[in-house]
Write a protein that holds these residues in place. Sequence first.
Motif, mmCIF file in Angstrom:
data_model
loop_
_atom_site.group_PDB
_atom_site.id
_atom_site.type_symbol
_atom_site.label_atom_id
_atom_site.label_comp_id
_atom_site.label_asym_id
_atom_site.label_seq_id
_atom_site.Cartn_x
_atom_site.Cartn_y
_atom_site.Cartn_z
ATOM 1 N N LEU A 82 0.780 -1.138 -0.047
ATOM 2 C CA LEU A 82 0.003 0.143 -0.169
ATOM 3 C C LEU A 82 1.061 1.064 0.035
ATOM 4 O O LEU A 82 0.640 2.131 -0.716
ATOM 5 C CB LEU A 82 -1.068 -0.009 1.351
ATOM 6 N N TYR A 83 1.888 1.268 0.771
ATOM 7 C CA TYR A 83 2.827 2.461 0.887
ATOM 8 C C TYR A 83 3.500 2.560 -0.548
ATOM 9 O O TYR A 83 3.455 3.796 -1.032
ATOM 10 C CB TYR A 83 3.877 2.148 2.003
ATOM 11 N N ALA A 84 4.038 1.530 -1.132
ATOM 12 C CA ALA A 84 4.751 1.781 -2.345
ATOM 13 C C ALA A 84 3.748 2.158 -3.425
ATOM 14 O O ALA A 84 3.786 3.212 -4.068
ATOM 15 C CB ALA A 84 5.158 0.231 -2.801
ATOM 16 N N GLN A 85 2.597 1.848 -3.581
ATOM 17 C CA GLN A 85 1.469 1.844 -4.544
ATOM 18 C C GLN A 85 0.987 3.419 -4.336
ATOM 19 O O GLN A 85 1.015 4.503 -5.416
ATOM 20 C CB GLN A 85 0.248 0.992 -4.482
ATOM 21 N N LEU A 86 0.569 3.835 -2.956
ATOM 22 C CA LEU A 86 0.191 5.325 -2.783
ATOM 23 C C LEU A 86 1.293 6.096 -3.162
ATOM 24 O O LEU A 86 1.109 7.309 -3.690
ATOM 25 C CB LEU A 86 -0.113 5.269 -1.345
ATOM 26 N N THR A 88 3.806 6.024 -5.419
ATOM 27 C CA THR A 88 3.666 6.223 -6.790
ATOM 28 C C THR A 88 2.672 6.962 -7.323
ATOM 29 O O THR A 88 2.796 8.042 -8.166
ATOM 30 C CB THR A 88 3.650 4.934 -7.577
ATOM 31 N N LEU A 89 1.380 6.785 -6.648
ATOM 32 C CA LEU A 89 0.370 7.805 -7.222
ATOM 33 C C LEU A 89 0.307 8.904 -6.602
ATOM 34 O O LEU A 89 -0.106 9.708 -7.683
ATOM 35 C CB LEU A 89 -1.056 6.872 -6.555
ATOM 36 N N CYS A 90 0.742 9.409 -5.678
ATOM 37 C CA CYS A 90 1.015 10.756 -5.015
ATOM 38 C C CYS A 90 2.020 11.334 -5.866
ATOM 39 O O CYS A 90 1.677 12.520 -6.268
ATOM 40 C CB CYS A 90 1.265 10.721 -3.619
ATOM 41 N N ALA A 91 3.158 10.834 -6.237
ATOM 42 C CA ALA A 91 4.128 11.283 -7.124
ATOM 43 C C ALA A 91 3.538 11.698 -8.546
ATOM 44 O O ALA A 91 3.767 12.872 -9.170
ATOM 45 C CB ALA A 91 5.428 10.448 -7.321
ATOM 46 N N ALA A 92 2.946 10.960 -9.122
ATOM 47 C CA ALA A 92 2.199 11.151 -10.252
ATOM 48 C C ALA A 92 1.138 12.248 -10.214
ATOM 49 O O ALA A 92 1.334 13.275 -11.027
ATOM 50 C CB ALA A 92 1.519 9.731 -10.816
ATOM 51 N N ALA A 93 0.138 12.098 -8.988
ATOM 52 C CA ALA A 93 -0.643 13.353 -8.822
ATOM 53 C C ALA A 93 -0.132 14.619 -8.986
ATOM 54 O O ALA A 93 -0.685 15.707 -8.938
ATOM 55 C CB ALA A 93 -1.647 12.904 -7.726
ATOM 56 N N ASP A 172 2.444 14.121 0.156
ATOM 57 C CA ASP A 172 3.923 13.839 0.592
ATOM 58 C C ASP A 172 3.971 12.590 1.573
ATOM 59 O O ASP A 172 2.862 11.754 1.624
ATOM 60 C CB ASP A 172 4.650 14.827 1.535
ATOM 61 N N GLU A 173 5.386 12.097 1.915
ATOM 62 C CA GLU A 173 5.296 10.838 2.870
ATOM 63 C C GLU A 173 4.518 10.720 4.063
ATOM 64 O O GLU A 173 4.005 9.721 4.028
ATOM 65 C CB GLU A 173 6.831 10.693 2.830
ATOM 66 N N ALA A 174 4.607 11.782 4.695
ATOM 67 C CA ALA A 174 3.693 12.196 5.778
ATOM 68 C C ALA A 174 2.094 11.796 5.441
ATOM 69 O O ALA A 174 1.311 11.089 6.123
ATOM 70 C CB ALA A 174 3.779 13.430 6.503
ATOM 71 N N PHE A 175 1.448 12.156 4.404
ATOM 72 C CA PHE A 175 0.209 12.034 4.056
ATOM 73 C C PHE A 175 -0.033 10.445 3.616
ATOM 74 O O PHE A 175 -0.950 9.761 4.071
ATOM 75 C CB PHE A 175 -0.216 12.757 2.506
ATOM 76 N N VAL A 176 0.867 9.822 2.963
ATOM 77 C CA VAL A 176 0.867 8.362 2.801
ATOM 78 C C VAL A 176 0.901 7.571 3.942
ATOM 79 O O VAL A 176 0.037 6.675 3.975
ATOM 80 C CB VAL A 176 2.226 8.109 1.698
ATOM 81 N N THR A 177 1.976 7.856 4.701
ATOM 82 C CA THR A 177 1.864 7.194 6.101
ATOM 83 C C THR A 177 0.602 7.387 6.782
ATOM 84 O O THR A 177 0.134 6.205 7.222
ATOM 85 C CB THR A 177 2.944 7.751 7.054
#
Lengths: 193, 193
Positions: A82-86, A88-93, A172-177
């Motif tokens: 989930l962390y990896a996929q999100l 990737t998605l956040c970087a693209a967005a 960012d990473e904090a959002f993903v976590t």
Amino acid sequence: MSTTTTTRSDRRAAICDAVFELLGEVGYDRMSMDAVAARARASKATIYRGWSSKPELVMDAIEHRFGGVTQPPDTGSLRGDLYAQLSTLCAAASGEDGAIFTGLLTAAMHNTDLAQCMYRCAYESKHDMYEAMLIRAARRGEVPEGTSADLLHEVLHAMVTSRRMWQSGPLDEAFVTRLVDGVLLPILRQGQG
Amino acid sequence: MSTTTTTRSDRRAAICDAVFELLGEVGYDRMSMDAVAARARASKATIYRGWSSKPELVMDAIEHRFGGVTQPPDTGSLRGDLYAQLSTLCAAASGEDGAIFTGLLTAAMHNTDLAQCMYRCAYESKHDMYEAMLIRAARRGEVPEGTSADLLHEVLHAMVTSRRMWQSGPLDEAFVTRLVDGVLLPILRQGQG
């Protein structure tokens, strides 16, 4: 694959690239089919033979760029996947893809076909990937067999697009976590209770 | 309250109503200040004395209609309060208010001030209500003291606006139940673990 096929595929890719360049520069409303032809160094005949209208051309370009099937990450744990996929998605967005997508929203609000195409490419075409992720998680005993990806997918997609659209917080990473540990895993785990 | 004040307040209400009628009929781009004056049976002088530009007038109308402080429902349980609040929100999003808001998205994508105004009225101005709901739930022992409403609010707002915008599913009772029991309560409960 014949040479002709390769050439056609290359030409389609060049035309789709031209569509996105122009969407970024002038927006949907002011982009013309002729400008796409000129940018892609293609004849107008080529463009009009392939696509009968601007919406059709733009939708095909969206399918080409966003509609592909995505392989799920395979990190060995559901949390890791989930962390990896999100990420990737956040970087693209956050990048060019997100800007193109947000830019197209204006046109999509007035064009149901375009809106459905965007939704299909950004959401529906990714659903199998989340199902595959949960099937592997079930095999490892992390979630019950048959856990659906529906809610997981709807929540994460809504959260990312909402932040992107309203510029209401960083992707960012904090959002993903926070999304993985505070929202997605609790949603999936409550099925185990 | 003086008669003058009441008249001004009534006039503001009439002008804001005219703004939303016209937004629904012709959209943001084609709505003029003069048309608002005519619809509200106000003089152009009145309009231009109160609002110097169309964005300013529309933002004031949005504040007037959407920006108010909302009292949280008080059903005696957190589940009941969430269910009641989400039912109200989904009914509003499915009706005229939702149509106006979605219609304004196009303009908001090109106008940062307008986007911020919409976000402030639809999201930020409602935050205290969710905090109050959780304070009462904490008093009843349903969540730990000091549980933040941030995640709860962000998730429910994103889920409702995403469904509304993409027309990707109904905002009905089944959706409310699924969101409360499958998403919001698990998010809040995981803090207790």
